[in-house]
Design a protein around this motif. Structure first.
Motif, PDB file in Angstrom:
ATOM      1  N   ASP A  27       0.840  -1.206   0.000  1.00 20.09           N
ATOM      2  CA  ASP A  27       0.000   0.000   0.000  1.00 20.09           C
ATOM      3  C   ASP A  27       0.869   1.247   0.000  1.00 20.09           C
ATOM      4  O   ASP A  27       0.627   2.197  -0.752  1.00 20.09           O
ATOM      5  N   ILE A  28       1.882   1.257   0.862  1.00 17.62           N
ATOM      6  CA  ILE A  28       2.746   2.427   1.005  1.00 17.62           C
ATOM      7  C   ILE A  28       3.556   2.663  -0.274  1.00 17.62           C
ATOM      8  O   ILE A  28       3.656   3.795  -0.759  1.00 17.62           O
ATOM      9  N   VAL A  29       4.108   1.609  -0.835  1.00 17.88           N
ATOM     10  CA  VAL A  29       4.911   1.738  -2.055  1.00 17.88           C
ATOM     11  C   VAL A  29       4.041   2.224  -3.223  1.00 17.88           C
ATOM     12  O   VAL A  29       4.432   3.124  -3.966  1.00 17.88           O
ATOM     13  N   LEU A  30       2.849   1.650  -3.366  1.00 19.00           N
ATOM     14  CA  LEU A  30       1.957   2.086  -4.446  1.00 19.00           C
ATOM     15  C   LEU A  30       1.536   3.543  -4.270  1.00 19.00           C
ATOM     16  O   LEU A  30       1.514   4.315  -5.238  1.00 19.00           O
ATOM     17  N   HIS A  31       1.222   3.935  -3.042  1.00 19.11           N
ATOM     18  CA  HIS A  31       0.805   5.318  -2.791  1.00 19.11           C
ATOM     19  C   HIS A  31       1.959   6.286  -3.091  1.00 19.11           C
ATOM     20  O   HIS A  31       1.736   7.343  -3.679  1.00 19.11           O
ATOM     21  N   ALA A  32       3.157   5.923  -2.705  1.00 16.50           N
ATOM     22  CA  ALA A  32       4.322   6.765  -2.998  1.00 16.50           C
ATOM     23  C   ALA A  32       4.465   6.942  -4.514  1.00 16.50           C
ATOM     24  O   ALA A  32       4.704   8.053  -4.993  1.00 16.50           O
ATOM     25  N   GLY A  33       4.297   5.853  -5.252  1.00 16.19           N
ATOM     26  CA  GLY A  33       4.413   5.936  -6.707  1.00 16.19           C
ATOM     27  C   GLY A  33       3.316   6.763  -7.336  1.00 16.19           C
ATOM     28  O   GLY A  33       3.554   7.498  -8.299  1.00 16.19           O
ATOM     29  N   GLN A  34       2.118   6.677  -6.790  1.00 17.58           N
ATOM     30  CA  GLN A  34       0.988   7.440  -7.344  1.00 17.58           C
ATOM     31  C   GLN A  34       1.090   8.930  -7.036  1.00 17.58           C
ATOM     32  O   GLN A  34       0.663   9.759  -7.826  1.00 17.58           O
ATOM     33  N   THR A  35       1.647   9.268  -5.876  1.00 14.74           N
ATOM     34  CA  THR A  35       1.664  10.665  -5.440  1.00 14.74           C
ATOM     35  C   THR A  35       3.011  11.346  -5.608  1.00 14.74           C
ATOM     36  O   THR A  35       3.087  12.576  -5.559  1.00 14.74           O
ATOM     37  N   GLY A  36       4.063  10.568  -5.740  1.00 12.85           N
ATOM     38  CA  GLY A  36       5.400  11.135  -5.796  1.00 12.85           C
ATOM     39  C   GLY A  36       5.979  11.456  -4.424  1.00 12.85           C
ATOM     40  O   GLY A  36       7.043  12.055  -4.320  1.00 12.85           O
ATOM     41  N   ASP A  37       5.298  11.043  -3.368  1.00 14.54           N
ATOM     42  CA  ASP A  37       5.746  11.300  -1.990  1.00 14.54           C
ATOM     43  C   ASP A  37       6.644  10.144  -1.546  1.00 14.54           C
ATOM     44  O   ASP A  37       6.179   9.137  -1.030  1.00 14.54           O
ATOM     45  N   PHE A  38       7.939  10.304  -1.779  1.00 13.32           N
ATOM     46  CA  PHE A  38       8.925   9.291  -1.416  1.00 13.32           C
ATOM     47  C   PHE A  38       9.745   9.716  -0.192  1.00 13.32           C
ATOM     48  O   PHE A  38      10.891   9.318  -0.040  1.00 13.32           O
ATOM     49  N   TYR A  39       9.149  10.536   0.675  1.00 13.83           N
ATOM     50  CA  TYR A  39       9.861  10.970   1.878  1.00 13.83           C
ATOM     51  C   TYR A  39      10.369   9.763   2.650  1.00 13.83           C
ATOM     52  O   TYR A  39       9.729   8.699   2.669  1.00 13.83           O
ATOM     53  N   PRO A  40      11.513   9.903   3.299  1.00 13.99           N
ATOM     54  CA  PRO A  40      12.099   8.769   4.012  1.00 13.99           C
ATOM     55  C   PRO A  40      11.220   8.239   5.145  1.00 13.99           C
ATOM     56  O   PRO A  40      11.334   7.065   5.508  1.00 13.99           O
ATOM     57  N   HIS A  41      10.329   9.050   5.676  1.00 12.07           N
ATOM     58  CA  HIS A  41       9.416   8.604   6.740  1.00 12.07           C
ATOM     59  C   HIS A  41       8.584   7.398   6.300  1.00 12.07           C
ATOM     60  O   HIS A  41       8.138   6.600   7.122  1.00 12.07           O
ATOM     61  N   HIS A  42       8.387   7.287   4.976  1.00 10.29           N
ATOM     62  CA  HIS A  42       7.560   6.221   4.418  1.00 10.29           C
ATOM     63  C   HIS A  42       8.384   5.131   3.734  1.00 10.29           C
ATOM     64  O   HIS A  42       7.933   3.992   3.646  1.00 10.29           O
ATOM     65  N   MET A  43       9.580   5.496   3.257  1.00  9.12           N
ATOM     66  CA  MET A  43      10.296   4.609   2.342  1.00  9.12           C
ATOM     67  C   MET A  43      11.627   4.068   2.857  1.00  9.12           C
ATOM     68  O   MET A  43      12.103   3.064   2.351  1.00  9.12           O
ATOM     69  N   ASP A  44      12.229   4.697   3.831  1.00  6.50           N
ATOM     70  CA  ASP A  44      13.591   4.357   4.243  1.00  6.50           C
ATOM     71  C   ASP A  44      13.589   3.736   5.642  1.00  6.50           C
ATOM     72  O   ASP A  44      13.598   4.432   6.661  1.00  6.50           O
ATOM     73  N   ALA A  45      13.583   2.401   5.688  1.00  5.99           N
ATOM     74  CA  ALA A  45      13.495   1.687   6.963  1.00  5.99           C
ATOM     75  C   ALA A  45      14.689   1.982   7.869  1.00  5.99           C
ATOM     76  O   ALA A  45      14.527   2.138   9.082  1.00  5.99           O
ATOM     77  N   GLU A  46      15.869   2.080   7.297  1.00  3.65           N
ATOM     78  CA  GLU A  46      17.065   2.334   8.109  1.00  3.65           C
ATOM     79  C   GLU A  46      17.038   3.728   8.719  1.00  3.65           C
ATOM     80  O   GLU A  46      17.345   3.910   9.892  1.00  3.65           O
ATOM     81  N   TRP A  47      16.694   4.710   7.925  1.00  2.95           N
ATOM     82  CA  TRP A  47      16.594   6.077   8.426  1.00  2.95           C
ATOM     83  C   TRP A  47      15.544   6.156   9.536  1.00  2.95           C
ATOM     84  O   TRP A  47      15.758   6.797  10.567  1.00  2.95           O
ATOM     85  N   CYS A  48      14.410   5.488   9.325  1.00  5.74           N
ATOM     86  CA  CYS A  48      13.309   5.527  10.298  1.00  5.74           C
ATOM     87  C   CYS A  48      13.685   4.899  11.636  1.00  5.74           C
ATOM     88  O   CYS A  48      13.162   5.304  12.682  1.00  5.74           O
ATOM     89  N   ARG A  49      14.596   3.929  11.622  1.00  7.37           N
ATOM     90  CA  ARG A  49      15.020   3.314  12.891  1.00  7.37           C
ATOM     91  C   ARG A  49      15.638   4.343  13.842  1.00  7.37           C
ATOM     92  O   ARG A  49      15.615   4.176  15.047  1.00  7.37           O
ATOM     93  N   GLN A  50      16.188   5.414  13.262  1.00  5.12           N
ATOM     94  CA  GLN A  50      16.836   6.466  14.048  1.00  5.12           C
ATOM     95  C   GLN A  50      15.873   7.589  14.455  1.00  5.12           C
ATOM     96  O   GLN A  50      16.270   8.504  15.169  1.00  5.12           O
ATOM     97  N   GLN A  51      14.635   7.511  14.004  1.00  5.25           N
ATOM     98  CA  GLN A  51      13.655   8.570  14.267  1.00  5.25           C
ATOM     99  C   GLN A  51      12.742   8.178  15.435  1.00  5.25           C
ATOM    100  O   GLN A  51      12.795   7.067  15.942  1.00  5.25           O
ATOM    101  N   ASP A  52      11.891   9.119  15.846  1.00  2.00           N
ATOM    102  CA  ASP A  52      11.026   8.930  17.009  1.00  2.00           C
ATOM    103  C   ASP A  52      10.154   7.682  16.936  1.00  2.00           C
ATOM    104  O   ASP A  52       9.974   6.991  17.937  1.00  2.00           O
TER     105      ASP A  52
END
Length: 149
Positions: A27-52
């Motif tokens: 769902d997340i990957v398809l939505h990113a492709g449809q909207t162009g919203d590839f922010y790391p909050h949604h797409m980058d598992a490694e980056w997200c591990r370091q976030q809140d």
């Protein structure tokens, strides 16, 4: 299912609830492709591990879109969506969370310019599997009246 309701047929306080739907990585990957919203909050598992939140979160617009679709089980030929107000992304939704929606009629009023219609407002609340509110908004419906005063 088609169910004809006129403005006068809606009752404040009436509620309906949907079944659950589990949010997937697809769902997340398809939505990113449809909207162009590839922010790391949604797409980058490694980056997200370091976030809140410690993990990827679903797009708020994805949850909103899915929730709207979940409530669209009936077609009323006398009404149409007039828009959404007070949309809030209350809590994050993660991959694997299951959401459900409760829509409650909370206000009815005459349309200010079209006397043959009224505005019905339903409060939409989206909950996760723990019963926590993750999204809230008001869905406005323009509904034809049986009689015009």
């Amino acid at each position: 299912m088609i169910r004809t309701l006129f403005f006068e047929d809606y009752e404040v306080g009436t509620a309906r609830e949907t079944f659950g739907r589990t949010v997937t990585e697809a769902d997340i990957v398809l939505h990113a492709g449809q909207t162009g919203d590839f922010y790391p909050h949604h797409m980058d598992a490694e980056w997200c591990r370091q976030q809140d939140f410690g993990q990827r979160i679903a797009h708020g617009t994805l949850i909103f879109s899915v929730a709207v679709g979940m409530t669209a089980s009936e077609v009323n030929p006398e009404a149409f969506s007039y828009g959404y107000d007070r949309l809030r992304f209350v809590k994050p939704v993660f991959i694997g969370d299951t959401i459900r929606v409760r829509a409650t009629i909370h206000e009815k009023k005459d349309h200010p310019k079209r006397p043959e219609y009224g505005i019905v407002s339903e409060r939409c609340e989206v909950f996760n599997q723990r019963g926590e509110t993750v999204l809230a908004c008001e869905h406005l419906l323009m509904v034809r009246k049986k009689t015009v005063h």
